[in-house]
Design a protein around this motif. Structure first.
Motif, PDB file in Angstrom:
ATOM      1  N   GLY A 230       0.786  -1.325   0.099  1.00 16.46           N
ATOM      2  CA  GLY A 230      -0.079  -0.012  -0.016  1.00 16.46           C
ATOM      3  C   GLY A 230       0.781   1.290   0.006  1.00 16.46           C
ATOM      4  N   PHE A 231       0.159   2.537   0.109  1.00 12.30           N
ATOM      5  CA  PHE A 231       0.986   3.584   0.248  1.00 12.30           C
ATOM      6  C   PHE A 231       1.602   3.783   1.671  1.00 12.30           C
ATOM      7  CE2 PHE A 231      -2.445   4.478  -3.345  1.00 12.30           C
ATOM      8  CZ  PHE A 231      -1.464   4.603  -4.156  1.00 12.30           C
ATOM      9  N   MET A 232       0.972   3.367   2.637  1.00 11.55           N
ATOM     10  CA  MET A 232       1.155   3.643   4.049  1.00 11.55           C
ATOM     11  C   MET A 232       2.932   3.321   4.310  1.00 11.55           C
ATOM     12  SD  MET A 232       0.348   5.388   6.525  1.00 11.55           S
ATOM     13  CE  MET A 232      -1.412   5.538   6.289  1.00 11.55           C
ATOM     14  N   SER A 233       3.308   2.053   3.796  1.00  7.61           N
ATOM     15  CA  SER A 233       4.524   1.937   4.063  1.00  7.61           C
ATOM     16  C   SER A 233       5.654   2.998   3.421  1.00  7.61           C
ATOM     17  CB  SER A 233       5.024   0.489   3.500  1.00  7.61           C
ATOM     18  OG  SER A 233       4.650   0.288   2.294  1.00  7.61           O
ATOM     19  N   PHE A 234       5.334   3.352   2.159  1.00  8.96           N
ATOM     20  CA  PHE A 234       6.097   4.426   1.559  1.00  8.96           C
ATOM     21  C   PHE A 234       6.171   5.536   2.271  1.00  8.96           C
ATOM     22  CE2 PHE A 234       5.168   1.713  -2.232  1.00  8.96           C
ATOM     23  CZ  PHE A 234       6.344   1.680  -2.590  1.00  8.96           C
ATOM     24  N   PHE A 235       5.060   6.059   2.887  1.00  9.62           N
ATOM     25  CA  PHE A 235       4.793   7.407   3.548  1.00  9.62           C
ATOM     26  C   PHE A 235       5.582   7.139   4.877  1.00  9.62           C
ATOM     27  CE2 PHE A 235       2.052   8.434   0.627  1.00  9.62           C
ATOM     28  CZ  PHE A 235       1.909   9.890   0.424  1.00  9.62           C
ATOM     29  N   THR A 236       5.568   5.997   5.739  1.00  9.10           N
ATOM     30  CA  THR A 236       6.027   5.920   6.722  1.00  9.10           C
ATOM     31  C   THR A 236       7.519   5.813   6.927  1.00  9.10           C
ATOM     32  OG1 THR A 236       4.248   4.671   7.575  1.00  9.10           O
ATOM     33  CG2 THR A 236       6.218   4.129   8.923  1.00  9.10           C
ATOM     34  N   LYS A 237       8.124   5.096   5.941  1.00 10.28           N
ATOM     35  CA  LYS A 237       9.503   5.073   5.588  1.00 10.28           C
ATOM     36  C   LYS A 237      10.117   6.409   5.318  1.00 10.28           C
ATOM     37  CE  LYS A 237      11.964   1.871   5.094  1.00 10.28           C
ATOM     38  NZ  LYS A 237      12.916   1.162   5.927  1.00 10.28           N
ATOM     39  N   ALA A 238       9.234   7.338   4.337  1.00  8.72           N
ATOM     40  CA  ALA A 238       9.800   8.645   4.064  1.00  8.72           C
ATOM     41  C   ALA A 238       9.713   9.673   5.393  1.00  8.72           C
ATOM     42  CB  ALA A 238       8.853   9.410   2.917  1.00  8.72           C
ATOM     43  N   CYS A 239       8.763   9.397   6.301  1.00  8.76           N
ATOM     44  CA  CYS A 239       8.476  10.438   7.338  1.00  8.76           C
ATOM     45  C   CYS A 239       9.630   9.942   8.382  1.00  8.76           C
ATOM     46  CB  CYS A 239       7.191  10.096   8.026  1.00  8.76           C
ATOM     47  SG  CYS A 239       5.805  11.000   7.026  1.00  8.76           S
ATOM     48  N   CYS A 240      10.033   8.548   8.727  1.00  9.73           N
ATOM     49  CA  CYS A 240      11.286   8.119   9.475  1.00  9.73           C
ATOM     50  C   CYS A 240      12.535   8.833   9.127  1.00  9.73           C
ATOM     51  CB  CYS A 240      11.268   6.798   9.497  1.00  9.73           C
ATOM     52  SG  CYS A 240       9.881   5.783  10.465  1.00  9.73           S
ATOM     53  N   ILE A 241      12.728   8.792   7.910  1.00 12.80           N
ATOM     54  CA  ILE A 241      13.938   9.368   7.347  1.00 12.80           C
ATOM     55  C   ILE A 241      14.078  10.847   7.486  1.00 12.80           C
ATOM     56  CG2 ILE A 241      15.437   9.845   5.346  1.00 12.80           C
ATOM     57  CD1 ILE A 241      14.498   7.115   4.182  1.00 12.80           C
ATOM     58  N   ALA A 242      12.796  11.588   7.263  1.00  9.44           N
ATOM     59  CA  ALA A 242      12.777  12.922   7.410  1.00  9.44           C
ATOM     60  C   ALA A 242      12.863  13.291   8.928  1.00  9.44           C
ATOM     61  CB  ALA A 242      11.560  13.547   6.813  1.00  9.44           C
ATOM     62  N   LEU A 243      12.360  12.740   9.777  1.00 14.44           N
ATOM     63  CA  LEU A 243      12.128  13.010  11.256  1.00 14.44           C
ATOM     64  C   LEU A 243      13.570  12.864  11.713  1.00 14.44           C
ATOM     65  CD1 LEU A 243       9.025  10.954  12.332  1.00 14.44           C
ATOM     66  CD2 LEU A 243       9.413  13.173  12.316  1.00 14.44           C
ATOM     67  N   GLN A 244      14.401  12.109  11.388  1.00 15.81           N
ATOM     68  CA  GLN A 244      15.663  11.916  12.051  1.00 15.81           C
ATOM     69  C   GLN A 244      16.577  12.974  11.384  1.00 15.81           C
ATOM     70  OE1 GLN A 244      16.625   7.861  10.289  1.00 15.81           O
ATOM     71  NE2 GLN A 244      15.891   6.878  12.299  1.00 15.81           N
ATOM     72  N   GLU A 245      16.328  13.539  10.195  1.00 12.91           N
ATOM     73  CA  GLU A 245      16.853  14.744   9.787  1.00 12.91           C
ATOM     74  C   GLU A 245      16.538  15.942  10.479  1.00 12.91           C
ATOM     75  OE1 GLU A 245      16.925  14.470   5.428  1.00 12.91           O
ATOM     76  OE2 GLU A 245      17.782  12.727   5.080  1.00 12.91           O
ATOM     77  N   TRP A 246      15.191  15.990  10.739  1.00  9.22           N
ATOM     78  CA  TRP A 246      14.632  17.356  11.312  1.00  9.22           C
ATOM     79  C   TRP A 246      14.037  16.782  12.764  1.00  9.22           C
ATOM     80  CZ3 TRP A 246      15.788  21.520   8.884  1.00  9.22           C
ATOM     81  CH2 TRP A 246      15.856  21.630   7.352  1.00  9.22           C
ATOM     82  N   PRO A 247      14.891  16.624  13.717  1.00 10.79           N
ATOM     83  CA  PRO A 247      14.708  16.093  15.106  1.00 10.79           C
ATOM     84  C   PRO A 247      13.477  16.699  15.619  1.00 10.79           C
ATOM     85  CG  PRO A 247      16.937  16.921  14.915  1.00 10.79           C
ATOM     86  CD  PRO A 247      16.229  16.976  13.352  1.00 10.79           C
ATOM     87  N   ALA A 248      13.496  18.313  15.715  1.00 12.35           N
ATOM     88  CA  ALA A 248      12.455  19.031  16.128  1.00 12.35           C
ATOM     89  C   ALA A 248      10.978  18.625  15.789  1.00 12.35           C
ATOM     90  CB  ALA A 248      12.627  20.573  15.980  1.00 12.35           C
ATOM     91  N   VAL A 249      11.027  18.109  14.559  1.00 11.29           N
ATOM     92  CA  VAL A 249       9.491  17.607  14.474  1.00 11.29           C
ATOM     93  C   VAL A 249       9.067  16.277  15.208  1.00 11.29           C
ATOM     94  CG1 VAL A 249       7.834  16.957  12.232  1.00 11.29           C
ATOM     95  CG2 VAL A 249       9.939  18.578  12.079  1.00 11.29           C
ATOM     96  N   ASN A 250      10.136  15.657  15.374  1.00 10.44           N
ATOM     97  CA  ASN A 250       9.931  14.367  16.340  1.00 10.44           C
ATOM     98  C   ASN A 250      10.373  14.548  17.960  1.00 10.44           C
ATOM     99  OD1 ASN A 250       9.477  11.396  16.003  1.00 10.44           O
ATOM    100  ND2 ASN A 250      11.547  11.133  16.503  1.00 10.44           N
ATOM    101  N   ALA A 251      10.041  15.699  18.244  1.00 10.84           N
ATOM    102  CA  ALA A 251      10.190  16.301  19.589  1.00 10.84           C
ATOM    103  C   ALA A 251       8.929  16.718  20.191  1.00 10.84           C
ATOM    104  CB  ALA A 251      11.322  17.178  19.897  1.00 10.84           C
ATOM    105  N   TYR A 252       8.818  16.865  21.592  1.00  8.87           N
ATOM    106  CA  TYR A 252       7.777  17.703  22.268  1.00  8.87           C
ATOM    107  C   TYR A 252       8.036  18.260  23.123  1.00  8.87           C
ATOM    108  CZ  TYR A 252       7.635  14.061  25.935  1.00  8.87           C
ATOM    109  OH  TYR A 252       7.762  13.341  27.220  1.00  8.87           O
TER     110      TYR A 252
END
Length: 411
Positions: A230-252
């Motif tokens: 499906g599409f969800m695996s592509f989006f999840t993988k893409a978000c995981c890579i981007a989150l590690q490059e932009w850590p503030a988006v993965n913070a609280y």
């Protein structure tokens, strides 16, 4: 007589709602048999019989119970009732077999009469319904014994789509008690709007490459891994890579501190029968595509069956929601607090795009990133979304996060 009490279901949960009794008052229940469904503000769970015996219900369906309240009682001293049905079965079979041959002609002769009696309409009404292709079920009969008259069919034709028997200009109100889950959803959405500096940024992604990959490999993927691509695996993988490059988006934000996560627990918004739930895919950054797809199916199935546990919905560092499955073209999703950002997927729609100076029809999807501006600046939010777009439009980058040639040249 033993009392079955509402057990603790979470540290912050003090009350639950009794949704449904699965066993009736006076039924004999076995030990560990499920007797009712309870709903907390986070999940639905089941209550089991602690002993075998006769059930005596105390609470009613729809009642709000505190943790420790008595839901029912079980008389464990009661003897298990014996069923007489098996003993009577042979005699019934003997009686049925004897007149079998004689009854057959009568049954055949009676068949047309039975069919005729099922048609509860006058000949004229039947003729009009056949001519106008009106289903008898959509017509409310006003004649004797509910018989459909000519006037009933004409009235149905004058008001197509109206529910039979319902007044044309009904002004009835139907009050319904809000469930604990819906109360929690309402409270959290308002809290997110009132306690965060929420802003949304948009972009669009060309889904051509992903759709080509799915078209070529979906059958092989299903055959080898047992799940659909499906599409969800592509989006999840893409978000995981981007989150590690932009850590503030993965913070609280936690008081005066900012908590940065070195892992990606991705919450997936799922529309369940009783409301929106967000189960979590833990350590999604370490999972393969097939593992992500299998986990999405597992969590979505549990959500539809109201089988999600509190642990499966607790935590999460970033949320993905897909309004496209309902036809949404654009939206501004609300942050799933205490997280700081949420990605909204939308409907894929063919649109004319300028590609290398030429107009081409491409399958496009709008993306929306809602984020807490207190912790995420515009540069980070836009940079994150542009990176997700780049990864989705070039799925080969999902393997190592960068262009293979640049990786080779160490650029």
């Amino acid at each position: 007589m033993i009392e079955i009490k509402v057990p603790p279901v979470g540290e912050s949960i003090s009350e639950v709602t009794l949704v449904k009794w699965l066993k009736n008052d006076g039924d004999y229940v076995e030990r560990d048999e499920i007797i009712c469904e309870l709903e907390s503000e986070k999940a639905t769970f089941e209550l089991n019989a602690e002993q075998a015996g006769i059930l005596q219900t105390v609470a009613k369906e729809g009642d709000t119970l505190n943790i420790g309240d008595v839901a029912c009682k079980i008389d464990e001293t009661a003897a298990k009732p014996e069923s007489a049905a098996p003993a009577a079965a042979p005699k019934a079979e003997e009686k049925k077999e004897e007149p079998k041959k004689e009854a057959a002609p009568q049954a055949q002769a009676a068949a047309p009469a039975a069919a005729a009696s099922d048609v509860k309409a006058t000949p004229v009404a039947n003729a009009i319904m056949a001519d106008k292709k009106v289903q008898p079920e959509s017509v409310k009969g006003s004649g004797s014994m509910g018989r459909i008259l000519k006037s009933d069919v004409l009235a149905a034709l004058e008001n197509p789509g109206r529910t039979p028997g319902k007044p044309l200009y009904s002004r009835e109100d139907r009050p319904q008690k809000m469930s604990n889950l819906r109360k929690t959803i309402s409270r959290r959405l308002v809290e997110a709007k009132n306690t965060t500096a929420m802003l949304t940024t948009f972009n669009e992604v060309d889904m051509t490459r992903i759709m080509e990959i799915r078209k070529v490999y979906k059958d092989k993927f299903k055959e080898q891994h047992g799940v659909n691509l499906g599409f969800m695996s592509f989006f999840t993988k893409a978000c995981c890579i981007a989150l590690q490059e932009w850590p503030a988006v993965n913070a609280y934000i936690d008081g005066d501190s900012v908590i940065y996560h070195e892992y990606c627990d991705i919450s997936i918004a799922v529309s369940a029968p009783k409301g929106l739930v967000v189960p979590v895919i833990r350590n999604a950054e370490s999972m393969a595509m097939n593992e992500i797809e299998a986990k999405v199916v597992e969590l979505a199935t549990k959500a539809r069956d109201n089988k999600l546990t509190i642990e499966e919905m607790t935590g999460g560092t970033f949320t993905i929601t897909n309004g496209g499955v309902f036809g949404s073209l654009m939206s501004t999703p609300i942050i799933n607090i205490p997280q700081s950002a949420i990605l909204g997927m939308h409907k894929i729609q063919d649109r004319p795009m300028a590609i290398n100076g030429k107009v081409e029809i491409r399958p496009m999807m709008y993306l929306a990133l809602s984020y807490d501006h207190r912790i995420i600046d515009g540069r980070e939010s836009v940079g994150f979304l542009v990176r997700v777009k780049e990864l989705l439009e070039n799925p080969e980058l999902l393997l190592i996060g960068k262009d293979p040639v640049k990786a080779l040249l160490e650029l």
